[in-house]
Design an enzyme around this catalytic site. Structure first.
Site, short mmCIF file in Angstrom:
data_model
loop_
_atom_site.label_atom_id
_atom_site.label_comp_id
_atom_site.label_asym_id
_atom_site.label_seq_id
_atom_site.Cartn_x
_atom_site.Cartn_y
_atom_site.Cartn_z
N VAL A 1 -0.77 -8.02 2.82
CA VAL A 1 -0.77 -6.59 2.52
C VAL A 1 0.25 -5.90 3.42
CG1 VAL A 1 -2.10 -4.44 2.56
CG2 VAL A 1 -3.19 -6.55 1.77
N LYS A 2 1.04 -5.03 2.79
CA LYS A 2 1.98 -4.20 3.53
C LYS A 2 1.44 -2.79 3.59
CE LYS A 2 6.53 -2.03 3.04
NZ LYS A 2 7.78 -1.97 2.26
N THR A 3 1.45 -2.21 4.80
CA THR A 3 0.96 -0.85 4.96
C THR A 3 1.80 -0.12 6.00
OG1 THR A 3 -1.03 0.48 5.30
CG2 THR A 3 -0.77 -1.47 6.70
N CYS B 1 0.85 -1.18 0.00
CA CYS B 1 0.00 0.00 0.00
C CYS B 1 0.89 1.24 0.00
CB CYS B 1 -0.90 -0.03 1.23
SG CYS B 1 -2.02 1.36 1.34
#
Length: 211
Positions: A123-125, A95
């Protein structure tokens, strides 16, 4: 979950020993640099066959939700997810926030959800206010970026805080390799992610290892 940063094909081939047995998150999109104001225009730069040759455990795609080039960004993500599905290689949807994009909990709830619903397995955030709500709204595991270089103690506090709030791991690059003691720092972060240490316990471990 892993604690190292996602890496490019060139970095793996020139800097990582072939006998490495640790998991590799291979960055497969490219096209932007900090020399540009708009970072959202990228392409898929690594094909699935090369990812397999490099023994990638995961393919990472930078995804710009809400930026000027969202359609091409989502198209890149879809291409990589579809290729990965054929060979059972998971996709990490990153992200991205660019230079001028907001970093609010409202934005991250929406962006991480969109990336997950596209089919990413991870997911990377980024950390943000009400981060636990971002985790709760995302149907797949979340890992958190280390962001800018922090003093070692602050980086350990960040790692502990996001794990405590529900993240499955951290993706720390410069907070490890720019440390004066990168090996010891990696071990300390590992203690938090995999062994349940608090930030203070990990800091004391780091101090013992470096002195």
């Amino acid at each position: 979950m892993w604690i190292a940063s996602w890496v490019t094909r060139g970095a793996i081939r020139t800097c990582v020993a072939p006998e490495l047995t640790k998991s590799v998150a291979l960055r497969v999109t490219s096209g932007s640099s900090m020399l540009q104001d708009d970072l959202s225009h990228e392409v898929v730069a690594v094909d699935i066959e090369d990812a397999i040759r490099m023994n990638a455990d995961c393919m990472a795609v930078q995804t710009f939700i809400g930026a000027k080039g969202p359609l091409s960004s989502i198209d890149n993500l879809s291409q990589v997810i579809n290729a990965g599905m054929r060979y059972s290689i998971p996709t990490l949807g990153v992200c991205a926030v660019g230079k001028e994009m907001e970093r609010t909990d409202r934005f991250f709830k929406l962006a991480t959800r969109i990336i997950a619903e596209m089919g990413c397995q991870i997911v990377k955030t980024y950390d943000c206010e009400n981060f636990e709500e971002v985790v709760a709204a995302c149907p797949v595991p979340i890992v958190v970026a280390g962001g800018k270089k922090l003093p070692e103690k602050e980086a350990l506090e960040l790692a502990y805080d996001v794990i405590r709030k529900g993240a499955h791991g951290v993706d720390m690059g410069r907070n490890i390799f720019q440390s004066q003691y990168p090996i010891e720092m990696a071990k300390a972060v590992n203690k938090i992610v995999h062994e349940g240490m608090t930030a203070q316990e990990a800091w004391e471990f780091f101090e013992d290892e470096t002195h």
